[in-house]
Design an enzyme around this catalytic site. Sequence first.
Site, PDB file in Angstrom:
ATOM      1  N   HIS A  24     -18.714  13.248  -0.944  1.00 17.07           N
ATOM      2  CA  HIS A  24     -19.458  12.076  -0.167  1.00 17.07           C
ATOM      3  C   HIS A  24     -20.879  11.990  -0.173  1.00 17.07           C
ATOM      4  CE1 HIS A  24     -19.384   8.957   3.145  1.00 17.07           C
ATOM      5  NE2 HIS A  24     -20.133   9.753   3.664  1.00 17.07           N
ATOM      6  N   ARG A  58       0.828  -1.199  -0.132  1.00 13.85           N
ATOM      7  CA  ARG A  58       0.003   0.355   0.032  1.00 13.85           C
ATOM      8  C   ARG A  58       0.797   1.393  -0.100  1.00 13.85           C
ATOM      9  NH1 ARG A  58      -5.055   1.823   0.496  1.00 13.85           N
ATOM     10  NH2 ARG A  58      -4.005   3.599  -0.450  1.00 13.85           N
ATOM     11  N   ASN A  73     -13.025  15.988  -1.734  1.00 12.43           N
ATOM     12  CA  ASN A  73     -13.568  14.614  -1.766  1.00 12.43           C
ATOM     13  C   ASN A  73     -15.296  14.884  -1.798  1.00 12.43           C
ATOM     14  OD1 ASN A  73     -14.235  11.502  -1.592  1.00 12.43           O
ATOM     15  ND2 ASN A  73     -14.870  11.919   0.442  1.00 12.43           N
TER      16      ASN A  73
END
Length: 226
Positions: A112, A68, A110
Amino acid sequence: MNRLVVLASGSGSNLQALLDASATGALDAAVVAVISERADAGALRRATAAGIPAISLPLRARNDTTARRTYDARLARVVAAFDPDLIVLAGWMLLLSDAFLDRFPERIVNVHPALLPDDGGPLVATSRGVVPALRGAHAARDALRLGLPVTGATVHLVTLACDAGPVLARAEAPILAGDDETRLHDRIKAIEHRLLPAAIGRLLRERRALGGAGGLDALAIGGVER
Ligand code: GRF
């Protein structure tokens, strides 16, 4: 012209809203690249159709911490190569590491599919009273499961706390009798398609007025529609 790099894992309808707003001049910004960890993401097809670099960066070992970290470093290098003014997470399904966030401070936005509060807490005030702030990947499903009277969409800056950064814009969506997850999520998305370009446009204008990056404190964040 402001440069947007969009990270998207899904169908890309929010990406399309940005492309459309950019094409009509409603948004003073251009999407300069779209990156997805899913090779089959509709967002990549939409980018290709628009003549924009569509980059597939598959993540194989999702739960392997080292993999990751390597992935995020690679992602950061690819994003940085496009010199973005803002990075937009438009249906991006991976949490980003602190190293990635540190590299692009206050430059990641972002969208959402639920109402999130200004204080990052567990509750949010709505026109129908106080409701839980629904975070995570199944916000529309959770709104139905909890029997909420209302949900909505939020555009916010990304911080390490998941779905909890400073709110740029928020708008409500009613929950109607007979809604299932798809129908409700589609109604929320219709709101996102308007909210996301508007919030990005406003953020970029405010930054320009401040003469560059401008600290968060100086930005008039928290513009809320109810
Ligand atoms: C949107 O509802 C967004 O809020 C969420 O993922 C969904 C992406 O939809 N994070 P699309 O791929 O833009 O259609």
